[in-house]
Design an enzyme around this catalytic site. Structure first.
Site, PDB file in Angstrom:
ATOM      1  N   ASP A  10       2.923   7.238 -22.142  1.00 33.36           N
ATOM      2  CA  ASP A  10       4.290   7.241 -22.656  1.00 33.36           C
ATOM      3  C   ASP A  10       4.239   7.239 -24.182  1.00 33.36           C
ATOM      4  O   ASP A  10       3.184   7.032 -24.780  1.00 33.36           O
ATOM      5  CB  ASP A  10       5.098   6.070 -22.091  1.00 33.36           C
ATOM      6  CG  ASP A  10       4.596   4.715 -22.551  1.00 33.36           C
ATOM      7  OD1 ASP A  10       3.813   4.657 -23.512  1.00 33.36           O
ATOM      8  OD2 ASP A  10       5.003   3.712 -21.949  1.00 33.36           O
ATOM      9  N   CYS A  69      -3.985  -1.218   4.424  1.00 35.42           N
ATOM     10  CA  CYS A  69      -4.701  -1.416   3.163  1.00 35.42           C
ATOM     11  C   CYS A  69      -5.859  -2.392   3.352  1.00 35.42           C
ATOM     12  O   CYS A  69      -5.922  -3.137   4.335  1.00 35.42           O
ATOM     13  CB  CYS A  69      -3.752  -1.901   2.061  1.00 35.42           C
ATOM     14  SG  CYS A  69      -3.359  -3.668   2.076  1.00 35.42           S
ATOM     15  N   CYS A 100      -4.721  -6.120   3.938  1.00 33.60           N
ATOM     16  CA  CYS A 100      -4.143  -6.449   5.248  1.00 33.60           C
ATOM     17  C   CYS A 100      -5.163  -6.326   6.377  1.00 33.60           C
ATOM     18  O   CYS A 100      -5.017  -6.963   7.423  1.00 33.60           O
ATOM     19  CB  CYS A 100      -2.934  -5.556   5.514  1.00 33.60           C
ATOM     20  SG  CYS A 100      -1.502  -5.971   4.490  1.00 33.60           S
ATOM     21  N   HIS A 111      -2.314  -4.821  -2.614  1.00 35.27           N
ATOM     22  CA  HIS A 111      -1.401  -4.499  -1.511  1.00 35.27           C
ATOM     23  C   HIS A 111      -0.123  -3.840  -2.026  1.00 35.27           C
ATOM     24  O   HIS A 111       0.350  -2.848  -1.453  1.00 35.27           O
ATOM     25  CB  HIS A 111      -1.050  -5.762  -0.723  1.00 35.27           C
ATOM     26  CG  HIS A 111       0.079  -5.552   0.233  1.00 35.27           C
ATOM     27  ND1 HIS A 111      -0.079  -4.920   1.439  1.00 35.27           N
ATOM     28  CD2 HIS A 111       1.413  -5.838   0.125  1.00 35.27           C
ATOM     29  CE1 HIS A 111       1.094  -4.846   2.059  1.00 35.27           C
ATOM     30  NE2 HIS A 111       2.014  -5.391   1.278  1.00 35.27           N
ATOM     31  N   CYS A 167       0.200  -2.460   8.147  1.00 33.30           N
ATOM     32  CA  CYS A 167      -0.366  -1.938   6.899  1.00 33.30           C
ATOM     33  C   CYS A 167      -1.875  -1.798   7.041  1.00 33.30           C
ATOM     34  O   CYS A 167      -2.553  -2.707   7.529  1.00 33.30           O
ATOM     35  CB  CYS A 167      -0.036  -2.857   5.727  1.00 33.30           C
ATOM     36  SG  CYS A 167      -0.749  -2.327   4.150  1.00 33.30           S
ATOM     37  N   ASP A 220       7.149   5.682 -12.108  1.00 31.63           N
ATOM     38  CA  ASP A 220       6.190   4.652 -12.497  1.00 31.63           C
ATOM     39  C   ASP A 220       6.926   3.337 -12.692  1.00 31.63           C
ATOM     40  O   ASP A 220       8.139   3.315 -12.913  1.00 31.63           O
ATOM     41  CB  ASP A 220       5.507   5.027 -13.816  1.00 31.63           C
ATOM     42  CG  ASP A 220       6.422   4.763 -15.007  1.00 31.63           C
ATOM     43  OD1 ASP A 220       6.196   3.770 -15.716  1.00 31.63           O
ATOM     44  OD2 ASP A 220       7.386   5.536 -15.216  1.00 31.63           O
TER      45      ASP A 220
END
Length: 388
Positions: free
Chosen positions: A95, A311, A314, A340, A309, A271
């Site tokens: 940015d 991930c 998890c 997560h 989930c 974002d």
């Protein structure tokens, strides 16, 4: 012959206004719609680049203001640019530093030549102009460079916004002229205008005169305090007016509900620092809403953070264990919650993309919102003791 830009967009499929596409950059392709984790100071807080790759991140952000102050863009350039400095091999967007500078309040003064400000770190005096912002980003070597714009406060009046937009347009011309790596770094314009449709038109119409230099367009000045219905209204109005052959970026949005609304309006990129920030403080996203893992009621809960989930967190850790880490102030707790949360938003966009490609985005969105709105009424959010 049309000028070839270093960052290009290919539209693959539309479902209503929602779009699935591919952005090509010097450091690889990005499948859209996409969530971009924020790496403010050359790191996505507490995450390694390898972990970001593992969870499916395709692009991350760096921040011009913070990297200019520490370690300095000149030092990053000596290391070969931001990619090498932080060992991230995929696309990076930087940015312009505008939002951070303008959020300094009494520590900054806006002038036509640029912004004079004092560092939030030590109070030292600094100055960033459109030319300086682009020079810093050229040194950082990001794939996508943002114009230095004036980021107006939320709910700014028309009287404030009109000269602000005109200054942003003048600064945009200066950014275009200052850009020293136009064949290596794509330049994104930023459309301002607050919650006023005609002022959004004014901003975009002035910027599109320079369209040949822009690889994409961002919608700025939203999610900064205005009512949610105003944000949705402006998105629905202005996004479809932006070029269909270039990516559309909504800055600073990371709440799941808002993200899906943005996708429905035709946004490709988003974002936000939210998933890392709330993760560090013990709050996680689940399909049924937010869960505050630090609560004592989860001490004996042997389930993962989120039902279904897949991930890493998890699949391997329980709520009771993660709560224990937070209560004992172990760094791992913040890392696991952050992992997560990032995975959750990345997958949200990957699932949205799949739904667009299969002509079922509205059904996907409605099903997600139905579950997410359940919050504490969901049996999954309610704590459970071992063996129950």
């Amino acid at each position: 012959m049309e000028k070839k830009l270093p960052v290009e967009y290919e539209l693959l499929k539309k479902d209503g206004k929602a779009r699935a596409g591919v952005i090509t950059t010097p450091h690889g392709k990005i499948e859209t719609p996409v969530f971009m984790p924020v790496g403010t100071q050359a790191t996505v807080k507490s995450m390694t680049p390898e972990e970001l790759e593992e969870m499916g991140a395709e692009i991350i952000l760096g921040n011009t203001y913070h990297l200019y102050l520490r370690p300095t863009d000149e030092l990053v350039a000596k290391f070969g640019g931001l990619h090498k400095f932080m060992n991230w091999k995929h696309p990076i967007l930087t940015d312009s530093g505008g939002f951070q500078v303008f959020s300094l309040g009494d520590l900054r003064k806006i002038k036509e030549e640029g912004v004079h400000f004092r560092s939030h770190i030590d109070g030292s005096k600094h100055f960033i102009s459109p030319e300086k912002s682009i020079n810093i980003q050229n040194n950082l070597g990001s794939d996508i460079v943002m114009l230095f714009d004036e980021c107006p406060p939320g709910l700014s009046s028309r009287e404030y916004l009109i000269p602000s937009i005109e200054r942003t347009t003048r600064w945009a011309r200066r950014c275009v002229e200052a850009h020293k790596r136009p064949n290596e770094q794509g330049l994104f314009a930023i459309v301002q205008g607050g919650i006023y449709e005609d002022l959004r038109d004014k901003s975009y119409n002035e910027l599109k005169e320079m369209d040949e230099y822009f690889s994409g367009y961002a919608v700025g000045g939203l999610a900064v305090g205005e009512p949610r219905e105003d944000m949705y209204r402006i998105l629905d109005y202005i996004v479809e007016k932006l070029p269909s052959n270039k990516p559309r970026y909504l800055m600073g949005v990371g709440e799941p509900v808002d993200m899906l609304e943005a996708v429905e309006s035709g946004i490709d990129m988003m974002d936000c620092v939210q998933p890392t920030r709330i993760g560090r403080h013990g709050t996680v996203f689940t399909k049924y809403g937010r869960l505050v893992i630090k609560n004592a009621s989860y001490a004996e809960d042997d389930r993962p953070l989120d039902e279904g989930c897949q991930c890493y967190v998890c699949r391997n850790y329980t709520r009771g264990y993660i709560r224990h880490l937070f209560k004992t102030e172990e760094i791992l707790g913040a890392r696991l919650a952050t992992y997560h949360n990032l995975y959750f938003l990345l997958k949200l966009m990957k699932d949205a993309r799949k739904a667009i490609l299969e002509d079922r985005f509205i059904e996907y969105k409605e099903e997600f919102l139905k579950n997410y709105s359940m919050g504490k009424s969901s049996e999954w959010i309610k704590p459970r003791k071992i063996g129950e």
